[in-house]
Each structure stands twice: as C-alpha cells, then as structure tokens.
Design an enzyme around this catalytic site. Sequence first.
Site, PDB file in Angstrom:
ATOM      1  CD  GLU A   1     -23.394  24.244   7.925  1.00  0.00           C
ATOM      2  OE1 GLU A   1     -24.017  24.063   6.045  1.00  0.00           O
ATOM      3  OE2 GLU A   1     -24.598  24.283   8.045  1.00  0.00           O
TER       4      GLU A   1
ATOM      5  N   GLY B   1     -26.648  25.488  10.361  1.00  0.00           N
ATOM      6  CA  GLY B   1     -26.581  25.750  12.067  1.00  0.00           C
ATOM      7  C   GLY B   1     -28.381  25.866  12.009  1.00  0.00           C
TER       8      GLY B   1
ATOM      9  CB  ALA C   1     -22.860  29.202  12.530  1.00  0.00           C
TER      10      ALA C   1
ATOM     11  CD  GLU D   1     -24.780  21.388  11.291  1.00  0.00           C
ATOM     12  OE1 GLU D   1     -24.749  22.284  11.771  1.00  0.00           O
ATOM     13  OE2 GLU D   1     -24.647  20.337  11.733  1.00  0.00           O
TER      14      GLU D   1
HETATM   15  C1  3H9 Z   1     -23.263  27.477  10.213  1.00  0.00           C
HETATM   16  O1  3H9 Z   1     -24.495  27.641  10.248  1.00  0.00           O
HETATM   17  C2  3H9 Z   1     -22.171  26.667  10.482  1.00  0.00           C
HETATM   18  C3  3H9 Z   1     -22.720  25.436  11.359  1.00  0.00           C
HETATM   19  O2  3H9 Z   1     -22.825  24.238  10.704  1.00  0.00           O
HETATM   20  C4  3H9 Z   1     -22.335  25.045  12.321  1.00  0.00           C
HETATM   21  C5  3H9 Z   1     -21.128  24.620  12.636  1.00  0.00           C
HETATM   22  C6  3H9 Z   1     -20.309  24.627  14.539  1.00  0.00           C
HETATM   23  N1  3H9 Z   1     -24.211  34.672   9.286  1.00  0.00           N
HETATM   24  O3  3H9 Z   1     -27.692  37.769   1.696  1.00  0.00           O
HETATM   25  P1  3H9 Z   1     -28.544  38.504   2.237  1.00  0.00           P
HETATM   26  C7  3H9 Z   1     -25.678  39.275   6.820  1.00  0.00           C
HETATM   27  S1  3H9 Z   1     -22.610  28.435   8.407  1.00  0.00           S
HETATM   28  C8  3H9 Z   1     -23.666  36.057  10.011  1.00  0.00           C
HETATM   29  O4  3H9 Z   1     -28.518  39.879   1.357  1.00  0.00           O
HETATM   30  P2  3H9 Z   1     -30.828  37.307   1.146  1.00  0.00           P
HETATM   31  C9  3H9 Z   1     -24.989  39.069   5.445  1.00  0.00           C
HETATM   32  O5  3H9 Z   1     -24.272  39.717   5.684  1.00  0.00           O
HETATM   33  C10 3H9 Z   1     -23.792  29.198   8.034  1.00  0.00           C
HETATM   34  N2  3H9 Z   1     -24.769  37.249   9.005  1.00  0.00           N
HETATM   35  O6  3H9 Z   1     -30.292  38.607   2.011  1.00  0.00           O
HETATM   36  C11 3H9 Z   1     -26.587  40.981   5.197  1.00  0.00           C
HETATM   37  O7  3H9 Z   1     -26.060  41.321   6.116  1.00  0.00           O
HETATM   38  P3  3H9 Z   1     -25.775  43.193   5.440  1.00  0.00           P
HETATM   39  C12 3H9 Z   1     -24.367  28.366   7.060  1.00  0.00           C
HETATM   40  C13 3H9 Z   1     -25.310  36.580   8.029  1.00  0.00           C
HETATM   41  O8  3H9 Z   1     -32.296  37.449   2.208  1.00  0.00           O
HETATM   42  C14 3H9 Z   1     -27.851  40.141   5.106  1.00  0.00           C
HETATM   43  O9  3H9 Z   1     -27.668  38.849   6.850  1.00  0.00           O
HETATM   44  N3  3H9 Z   1     -25.854  29.852   6.767  1.00  0.00           N
HETATM   45  C15 3H9 Z   1     -25.658  35.670   7.454  1.00  0.00           C
HETATM   46  O10 3H9 Z   1     -30.446  37.476  -0.249  1.00  0.00           O
HETATM   47  C16 3H9 Z   1     -28.856  39.596   4.689  1.00  0.00           C
HETATM   48  O11 3H9 Z   1     -28.152  39.114   3.693  1.00  0.00           O
HETATM   49  C17 3H9 Z   1     -25.683  29.646   5.687  1.00  0.00           C
HETATM   50  O12 3H9 Z   1     -25.094  30.175   4.962  1.00  0.00           O
HETATM   51  C18 3H9 Z   1     -24.943  34.181   9.220  1.00  0.00           C
HETATM   52  N4  3H9 Z   1     -25.079  32.620   8.755  1.00  0.00           N
HETATM   53  O13 3H9 Z   1     -30.279  35.912   2.164  1.00  0.00           O
HETATM   54  C19 3H9 Z   1     -25.991  30.906   4.915  1.00  0.00           C
HETATM   55  N5  3H9 Z   1     -26.601  35.164   6.549  1.00  0.00           N
HETATM   56  O14 3H9 Z   1     -26.891  43.562   5.441  1.00  0.00           O
HETATM   57  C20 3H9 Z   1     -25.960  32.324   4.601  1.00  0.00           C
HETATM   58  C21 3H9 Z   1     -26.873  36.131   5.978  1.00  0.00           C
HETATM   59  O15 3H9 Z   1     -24.494  43.467   6.796  1.00  0.00           O
HETATM   60  N6  3H9 Z   1     -26.638  33.352   4.241  1.00  0.00           N
HETATM   61  N7  3H9 Z   1     -26.360  36.995   6.622  1.00  0.00           N
HETATM   62  O16 3H9 Z   1     -25.242  42.832   4.232  1.00  0.00           O
HETATM   63  C22 3H9 Z   1     -27.502  33.077   2.748  1.00  0.00           C
HETATM   64  O17 3H9 Z   1     -27.537  32.580   2.540  1.00  0.00           O
HETATM   65  C23 3H9 Z   1     -28.402  34.355   2.973  1.00  0.00           C
HETATM   66  O18 3H9 Z   1     -27.899  35.937   3.897  1.00  0.00           O
HETATM   67  C24 3H9 Z   1     -30.347  34.184   3.033  1.00  0.00           C
HETATM   68  C25 3H9 Z   1     -30.474  35.513   2.929  1.00  0.00           C
HETATM   69  C26 3H9 Z   1     -30.674  33.539   1.943  1.00  0.00           C
HETATM   70  C27 3H9 Z   1     -30.490  33.664   4.610  1.00  0.00           C
END
Ligand code: 3H9
Length: 719
Positions: free
Chosen positions: A123, A100, A61, A103
């Site tokens: 999450e 998500g 998400a 999911e």
């Molecule tokens: C969810 O899914 C809820 C569901 O169950 C639905 C319920 C109804 N959204 O970390 P990085 C941005 S909750 C928005 O430096 P990496 C991040 O802010 C979500 N933005 O890169 C950054 O922005 P900026 C569950 C996101 O390669 C840029 O992307 N998902 C999101 O080291 C690069 O990120 C998670 O918890 C996002 N979901 O790592 C995953 N993700 O360049 C969260 C990233 O402006 N994300 N951004 O600073 C991560 O763990 C890492 O970002 C990821 C990439 C492994 C994906």
Amino acid sequence: MAQYARTKGSIALITLTNPPVNALSAAVRKGITEAVARAFKDTRVKAVVLCGENGKFCGGADIREFAKAMSGPPLVPMIHAIEAGEKPVVAAIEEMALGGGLELALGCHYRVAHAKARLGLPEVTLGLLPAAGGTQRLPRLTGIPAALDLITTGRHISAQEALKLGIVDRVTEGNAVEAAVELALSVVGRPLAPRRLSNHATPLPADLDGVFEEVLVQVKRRARGAMAPVACAKAVRAAAELPYSRGLECERELMNTLFTSGQARALQYCFFAQRAAGKWSLPNGARWDNSRPRAVHTAGVIGLGTMGRGIAVCLVKAGISVVAVETEEKQLDSGRRAVRGMLERDAKRRGVTAPLHMITFTLSMQQLRDVDLVIEAVFEDMALKKSVFAELSRVCRPNALLCTNTSGLDVDELASVTDRPPLVVGMHFFAPAHVMKLLEVICGPRSSPETVATAMTLGKRLGKVSVAVGNCPGFVGNRMLKLYLDQAHFLLEEGASPEQVDQALEEFGFALGIFKVADLSGLDIGWRVRKAAGLIGPDVDPKFPSRHRQGRRYCPLPDLLCEQGRLGQKSGRGWYLYDSAGGKEARPDPAISSFLQEYRLRYGISARRITEQEVVERCVFVLANEGFRILEDGMAAAPEDIDMVYVFGYGWPRHRGGPMFHAAQVGLATVLQRLEFYHRQNPDIPHLQPSTLLRRLVGARSPPMQQWKQHIRSINSQL
Ligand code: 3H9
C-alpha cells in the site's frame, strides 16, 4: 464475484472471482461477505477455505475504485467477521496475496501458500497504508521490526520468507487449494481463539523507541517528503502501544489523511501510467496487442563501457545468452572483469550460482553472426556508430534486429547505413543500466511493428519500464533534461549556489539535486555534446566567452569548469568537492563560490537573492513546458509516458506523479502565469515562453490529462 462450493462433504470452498488479479472490488467484498455467512450458517460445513480464481489468491483492494465513492461492504468488518467466526477459515494463497489480499488472509485462522507465491503489503507504494487491519495484525504475528520492514517498504516476499516470519503456516509445492482443504479438515474442532491475531499481544523489542527512531530516519531518507512511509511507521507504533481496537482507529485516521492527499493520487496515477506505457501504438495502426514480438534467445552487445557492461548484465540475468564485443584487448579485459564481478555479486546476494557461462567476450564482430539481436553501446559519435551499423549489416543474419543505445542521436540516420532499416530501433538504457528501470524505445520512422514490439517486450523481460518515444534530438528524457539543466545554470549566474539549487530540488523530492547528478555523470559528457552542436568552438573568446549563442542565452559556466579539469566525481572536483577522484561524498567547495563571484563580476551581473520557490518553479515548469511541446510534436503518445520517463529515468519524486501530472496538480493556469512571469524577466530564454498547447489547454479551462491530446491542433504523431 465469489463462488461458493462444498467439497469433501464438510468444507466450504469460496473462490474470489475478479480477473485479472481477483481484486477486492465492491462486488467481490459483497460476494465474500455473503458466502462466508452462508458457510457459517450451514451445519454441514465444518471449515472454510478461501482461494482465488485462475490460480491467483488476491492482488488487494481494487485500485480502480479508489477514485469513486465507496460502495459495498467495507473490508474491515468483513475480515473481522471471518476472524470472529466459530469455524476455521484457511486461506489458500496461490501466486499472490498483496495488500488487502494479505490482510484478508491475516484475518483467516490459517494460511497455506504455494512455494511460488509472493506476499506483501505494498500500500505504501500507492501512498496509503494497509488499512484493513494489516498494520495491527501483522506486528502481532511477526513482531515489530519485520512488520515495520514490510509495511514501510511495501516489498514483496517469497512464500519461504513468509513461512520463516510465521506469516504462513505451510508452504506447498503442490496444489495450494488441496493443501488448504487438507489443513482445514485436520483443524476442525481445535480452539480458534489462539488463531485470532487481533487477540494476540504484540511482541515488543527491548528498545522500542530506538527501533522507531531508526526506521523514521530510514524512511525519511529513502522517500524525501513522502507521507505514507511515515504514516505506516506511526500505525505500527500504535500496534505496539495500544489495544487492537484503538490501534485500528489510529490506522483508520492515518489512512483518511493519506487517502485524500495529492501524494496518494500521484502514486496511484503512477501505478496505472506505468502499465499504460506498455500499451504502445504507431501511426500506421500497429499496436502492442496486434504486433507480435520476436523471440530473443541470444544477443550481442558492442562496447563494454559503463553502459555496455550494465546492458550485458541485464540480458544475462534475464536468461539471454550474450556475445560481448570490444575492439581492444585492454578494454575487453576490464569489461570482462567488471561484468563478471557484477554477475557474481548479484548471484551471491541471491544465493545462486552466477550464470557466467551465458556470456562470451570477444574482439571479433564475426561472432555476432548468429545472434537474434544486437545492442550497440559504443561512444556517442555518429560517424563511429554508422561504421558499426554498416559492419553489423555485413556480419549479422539478415533478420537480426539492430538496436542502438544512443542517448540522443538520429536513429533513422543510423538505420540508413544498414541493409535493414525496418529492423533498426533505439533502446536507450539509463546508467547504471542493470539498475535503472527506464528504457526509452525509440521508434524510427522506418522501424517495423515487429521490431518495436520486440524491443518493448525485451525491455519488460529485463525488468524495465519500456516507454515508446519518437526520434528527435534527445528523444523525450534528454530533450527535457537539457532545458532543466539550462535553468539550473542560469540560476547560478543570477546569484544561486549549486548547493542552494540542489537543496531546493531535493526538498521538492528529487533523489539528487541536478548539480550532484551532473558531477556523478561527468561534466565532460555535456561538454562534448555542446562541442558537437557547434556551441563551443574556435570562435568563442576563451577569456570572455559569450553568454549568447545561436540566438539565445547561453551559460558558459559548465564549459569553464571543464576547462579547469573539474569534471565531477571522477576528477574529485566538479560543482562540489570530493575526497578523491571517484569519491562519492559531495562537499560545498569555497573555490566554486569565489569562481561564481568572479564570473558575475566579470560580466557585470549583480547577484540577487533567489528563493527556493523560484528554483523549483523554473526547473520544474520548464520540464512540463517542454513536455507539452513534445506532445505537440507527436514524440510521446501521452503525458503519462513523459511522466514515466521522468519517474523511472531521472529521479523525479514518484509521489509527485511526474512533471506533467505535477503541472496538472498545481493548476495549468498557475504554471502558465509563472512561466509568463519568468519569461518576462528573461526574454532571451525562449524555453520559458509558454508552449502553444499549454496556452490552449488553459484557454479550454484546463481539461483532465486524458483529454489534453484533443487540444493539439494537428497531431503529427511519430508514434
Ligand atoms: C489495498 O489493498 C488497500 C487495502 O489496505 C485496503 C484498505 C481499506 N486493483 O501489473 P500487471 C490490474 S491497495 C485493480 O500488469 P503483473 C493492472 O492495472 C492495493 N487493478 O500484472 C493491470 O490491468 P490492465 C494493494 C489491478 O502480473 C492488470 O491488473 N495491492 C490491481 O505484472 C495486470 O497487472 C497492490 O498494490 C488492483 N489491486 O503483476 C498490488 N492489481 O491489464 C498492485 C493489478 O488493464 N498490483 N491490477 O493494464 C501489482 O503489484 C501487480 O499488478 C501484480 C501483478 C503483482 C498483482
């Protein structure tokens, strides 16, 4: 935000398009909903493949949308429509399927992953649970224990592990989209009902109650007071006991409670603050995005004590060749054994060969002549460090970076003895250095942008959260820690016991109470620092040491303990009692209780009842108060940076965001009022006096954190 194409005549290829991680924003959800409906309607289409742009399936998400009102099609019905469709849908998972994103993939009928892809339901780390059916579909696929593990920890797993657990059907080393298209073509016409996870019965373990009891004990121990892991376990239990649709209701209810909680806000704040910390800038205009870091292939580490060993291990694990230097054969030998042991244990855990060939141990500084960068980790003594830096100037290549792991000494003073002050920077690791995530990068006034960029980038490569801070005594973390420790000591004088203070702090969420931490680190470290600062010396009466020094209240209790040889875990006795020297199990010691009683008697202090609230408020608000002063002094660029120092370096509970976030959550006016109250009671503790910035912010009706810096009268940024 979702592109639609037809390939191989009969396959609809739907590509999620929302860089950088194809998060499921409102626009993406709308795009997917429309594209899937189109594919299901198009009679030429026999099967559908879902993939993500730029070789990334989906990061979940869109977290940025959580703070806004919900708009666009919700995820749950969108995924349900995919699963219920009459044409097979295959997810092509490249690089990541998280939250998500996974999911969504679980709602598809088949899943193909690239061998390098990472999958997970993280999450819980954002204070939430997988609320797009994840808590109900995953247990039906993997069984309860595996689902509980993944959902309550949020850990990412490899494609290979996902294959073993049955989460993906195929893993490919080649092109995952092509493999998914092949699979889609091969399954056209096969019955889809068995592929719909919501139809499955959840496989149940023999001792269902026992499994959940054990998990609850684990999650409560891991994350003191965090709500999300407990809610995750409850949602999985619903998958075990209820039909899918009722389990989904339970998932939704639990999510609603979490979503509006302060904990979820704090954890999401941490997510963005952690990423913002990497975006440093200096007063001269140099920034993370306009300064180029140097490549680091080889590094020297000087000193193989606890810190040097951990630093050497981190460097080697990141693929950097290391030359480790000690002065005496004995220390070199024990350092060599320790480093090799750590590398071997780590390699065994990961099932790989230990990279022992990447590290050389030597007694000669001359061996550092070709390295790209040196990290000095010798004893915390300015004269010693200066002699090392002067020697490094002579030995190292003229363009090699010289870094110090000092935990509080003046980095610029060290730079001044070298032939290259612009190439000198602080890299303050936290013990154990190969485990702790924080790296304070201390930018001296003469550190060049390239030097800062190299240290910050190296930290990221080592898997650290690097935070750029200014050059002041104790930098950010230890400058604040000193005042926090002072409060804890004063509370002992006033009537508290070490275990009472620790219990209150642990209930607040700290990983360990401050006295347990002090015992773990060794009480002699602070003793040495206080001696160096002139707080302990020959003029102090050994029988009746003064409780006022350098114009303010001083607590001699820790000094008295050190004089008794109670140095903490290493001596088997400190604020607590341990089974033996080096023991880990802290037990309250009746001797400490009598020691405190005698002390109070001697100084005429009548012990009073101290509440848990007072312990937490005095310890925690004094941290925030000093944080405001640090911002005023320009030693940290933003409150988020201070919070990340505390979350990643000092065991601050992540679900409380950090001391600055916590102050904002509690209300700045409340923090001000409580500090004033405690300062009135203790006028000889200057650090309880509210900082100018805190007063000004309250005067400005407590603006949001992003606006705090606008209220600093003259910003004297050191960063
Ligand atoms: C969810 O899914 C809820 C569901 O169950 C639905 C319920 C109804 N959204 O970390 P990085 C941005 S909750 C928005 O430096 P990496 C991040 O802010 C979500 N933005 O890169 C950054 O922005 P900026 C569950 C996101 O390669 C840029 O992307 N998902 C999101 O080291 C690069 O990120 C998670 O918890 C996002 N979901 O790592 C995953 N993700 O360049 C969260 C990233 O402006 N994300 N951004 O600073 C991560 O763990 C890492 O970002 C990821 C990439 C492994 C994906």
